[in-house]
Enzyme design. Structure first.
Site, PDB file in Angstrom:
ATOM      1  N   ARG A  95       0.887  -1.180   0.000  1.00  0.00           N
ATOM      2  CA  ARG A  95       0.000   0.000   0.000  1.00  0.00           C
ATOM      3  C   ARG A  95       0.916   1.218   0.000  1.00  0.00           C
ATOM      4  O   ARG A  95       1.660   1.430   0.970  1.00  0.00           O
ATOM      5  CB  ARG A  95      -0.900  -0.016   1.231  1.00  0.00           C
ATOM      6  CG  ARG A  95      -1.619   1.293   1.451  1.00  0.00           C
ATOM      7  CD  ARG A  95      -2.726   1.203   2.479  1.00  0.00           C
ATOM      8  NE  ARG A  95      -3.867   0.473   1.965  1.00  0.00           N
ATOM      9  CZ  ARG A  95      -5.083   0.482   2.510  1.00  0.00           C
ATOM     10  NH1 ARG A  95      -5.306   1.196   3.601  1.00  0.00           N
ATOM     11  NH2 ARG A  95      -6.069  -0.203   1.976  1.00  0.00           N
ATOM     12  N   HIS A 147      -7.340   0.621  -6.365  1.00  0.00           N
ATOM     13  CA  HIS A 147      -7.496  -0.261  -5.203  1.00  0.00           C
ATOM     14  C   HIS A 147      -8.144  -1.562  -5.695  1.00  0.00           C
ATOM     15  O   HIS A 147      -9.299  -1.860  -5.388  1.00  0.00           O
ATOM     16  CB  HIS A 147      -8.376   0.430  -4.156  1.00  0.00           C
ATOM     17  CG  HIS A 147      -8.322  -0.185  -2.789  1.00  0.00           C
ATOM     18  ND1 HIS A 147      -7.566  -1.304  -2.489  1.00  0.00           N
ATOM     19  CD2 HIS A 147      -8.952   0.153  -1.631  1.00  0.00           C
ATOM     20  CE1 HIS A 147      -7.729  -1.608  -1.208  1.00  0.00           C
ATOM     21  NE2 HIS A 147      -8.561  -0.753  -0.670  1.00  0.00           N
ATOM     22  N   GLN A 170      -9.973  -4.167  -3.297  1.00  0.00           N
ATOM     23  CA  GLN A 170     -11.282  -3.711  -2.833  1.00  0.00           C
ATOM     24  C   GLN A 170     -12.357  -4.089  -3.847  1.00  0.00           C
ATOM     25  O   GLN A 170     -13.434  -4.576  -3.499  1.00  0.00           O
ATOM     26  CB  GLN A 170     -11.249  -2.181  -2.668  1.00  0.00           C
ATOM     27  CG  GLN A 170     -12.582  -1.573  -2.257  1.00  0.00           C
ATOM     28  CD  GLN A 170     -13.002  -1.991  -0.861  1.00  0.00           C
ATOM     29  OE1 GLN A 170     -12.221  -1.900   0.061  1.00  0.00           O
ATOM     30  NE2 GLN A 170     -14.234  -2.457  -0.722  1.00  0.00           N
ATOM     31  N   ASP A 210     -17.282   6.781  -1.220  1.00  0.00           N
ATOM     32  CA  ASP A 210     -16.026   6.647  -0.470  1.00  0.00           C
ATOM     33  C   ASP A 210     -15.757   8.022   0.139  1.00  0.00           C
ATOM     34  O   ASP A 210     -16.405   9.014  -0.224  1.00  0.00           O
ATOM     35  CB  ASP A 210     -14.919   6.225  -1.458  1.00  0.00           C
ATOM     36  CG  ASP A 210     -13.557   6.006  -0.801  1.00  0.00           C
ATOM     37  OD1 ASP A 210     -13.495   5.889   0.437  1.00  0.00           O
ATOM     38  OD2 ASP A 210     -12.552   5.956  -1.542  1.00  0.00           O
ATOM     39  N   CYS A 258     -16.506   1.422   0.741  1.00  0.00           N
ATOM     40  CA  CYS A 258     -15.329   0.569   0.981  1.00  0.00           C
ATOM     41  C   CYS A 258     -14.831   0.673   2.420  1.00  0.00           C
ATOM     42  O   CYS A 258     -14.107  -0.198   2.876  1.00  0.00           O
ATOM     43  CB  CYS A 258     -14.225   0.939   0.002  1.00  0.00           C
ATOM     44  SG  CYS A 258     -13.762   2.675   0.058  1.00  0.00           S
ATOM     45  N   ARG A 299     -13.591  -8.898   1.656  1.00  0.00           N
ATOM     46  CA  ARG A 299     -12.171  -8.627   1.415  1.00  0.00           C
ATOM     47  C   ARG A 299     -11.375  -9.898   1.715  1.00  0.00           C
ATOM     48  O   ARG A 299     -10.485 -10.286   0.987  1.00  0.00           O
ATOM     49  CB  ARG A 299     -11.679  -7.475   2.307  1.00  0.00           C
ATOM     50  CG  ARG A 299     -12.295  -6.108   2.009  1.00  0.00           C
ATOM     51  CD  ARG A 299     -11.878  -5.589   0.648  1.00  0.00           C
ATOM     52  NE  ARG A 299     -10.456  -5.561   0.473  1.00  0.00           N
ATOM     53  CZ  ARG A 299      -9.646  -4.558   0.870  1.00  0.00           C
ATOM     54  NH1 ARG A 299     -10.163  -3.486   1.421  1.00  0.00           N
ATOM     55  NH2 ARG A 299      -8.344  -4.617   0.659  1.00  0.00           N
TER      56      ARG A 299
END
Ligand code: CP
Ligand code: NVA
Length: 309
Positions: A103, A130, A133, A225, A265, A293
């Site tokens: 990340r 991402h 996700q 988000d 998310c 996830r």
């Protein structure tokens, strides 16, 4: 599958569908047993330059469920690109571990890791995408709807990293996507073009609008988000002024189908991009997303860790 998952672009439609199928199989198989030794004795390095709850815990748990382990390397541990160059980190880790999960801020760090590592590199979020996700989100849509093709998702808010990956994935698998953002916060044009190329083949439509109500009209899923992503904290106050018409609330949900579901998310900021009432209400499936996830990443790791070396 390719060696790495740096972007949704690394996957074909069939590979996405295979991963979802495997996610469902493993979700069911691991309900009745603590571990499935699909990757025994393996180890993943988790390089995190930004905070995380879901991504870190689900990757650590997924490695354990497959018979492996994970080591967490936080922002102050290795100084990626500062204490040591990105290629040097990639080459060293490749001698010890079986997978690098990262990340980072710049997408270029993910591609640099991938180019220099001999082991798989997984993008666990960067400024551009991402992808992990979105695998979980597709699994969630599939479970709630029974199919993917022909579903309509409205994205409302910032045209950010999650939005970029969602656009590419929707284009590939045939989900209609409407992206409602304020002017100046649209997703990256090059990614829109690519997503529309995919959509031409799958029969989906990718529509950009500035009108959140038009975006949400008759949608099956409404997704948002945070308005300021990690690294944009300084812009948070200014963004609040601009983004408030894009909030998911009861009024916006009234535009969507009566049985529409709400996606986020997470982490969420109640009263900003989503009202508390909707986030915690009956249409919200955000915890299914969060759970998925784990299931999606188990499948991803099972596939990547069993590639011939
Ligand atoms: N959705 C998500 O990636 O959450 P974390 O930032 O907590 O990992
Ligand atoms: N767009 C958000 C997603 C967090 C999971 C961020 O990058 O901070």
């Amino acid at each position: 599958m390719k060696k790495d998952l740096t972007s949704i672009n690394d996957l074909s439609k069939d590979e996405i569908l295979e991963l979802l199928k495997k996610s469902i199989e493993l979700k069911s198989a691991l309900k009745n047993q603590p571990r499935l030794d699909l990757a025994p004795g393996t180890m993943a390095a988790l390089i995190f330059e930004k905070p995380s709850l879901r991504t870190r815990v689900t990757f650590e748990k997924a490695m354990q469920d497959l018979g492996g382990t994970a080591t967490y390397l936080g922002p102050t541990d290795i100084g990626l690109g500062k204490r040591e160059t990105v290629p040097d980190v990639a080459r060293n880790l490749s001698r010890w571990v079986d997978c690098i999960i990262a990340r980072v801020f710049e997408h270029s760090k993910i591609t640099e890791l991938a180019e220099n590592a001999t082991v798989p590199v997984i993008n666990a979020l960067c400024d551009e995408e991402h992808p992990c996700q979105i695998l979980a989100d597709l699994l969630t849509v599939l479970e709630h709807r029974g199919n993917l093709e022909g579903a309509t998702i409205c994205w409302t808010g910032d045209g950010n990293n999650v939005c970029n990956s969602l656009m590419l994935a929707c284009g590939l698998v045939g989900i209609n996507l409407r992206v409602a953002t304020p002017k100046g916060f649209e997703p990256r044009q090059a990614i829109v073009v690519r997503a529309r190329e995919y959509a031409k083949l799958s029969g989906a439509s990718i529509v950009l609008t500035y009108d959140p109500k038009a975006g949400a009209k008759d949608a099956d899923f409404v997704y948002t988000d945070v308005w300021a992503s990690m690294g944009q904290e300084d812009e948070a106050e200014q963004r609040k002024q601009i983004f408030w018409p894009y909030q998911i609330n009861r009024e916006l949900m009234a535009q969507a189908k009566p049985d529409a579901k709400v996606l986020h998310c997470l982490p969420a900021h109640r009263g900003e991009e989503i009202s508390a009432e909707v986030l915690d209400g009956p249409q919200s499936i955000v915890l299914d997303q969060a759970e998925n996830r784990l299931h999606a990443q188990r499948a991803l790791l099972a596939v990547l860790l069993s590639r011939p070396k």
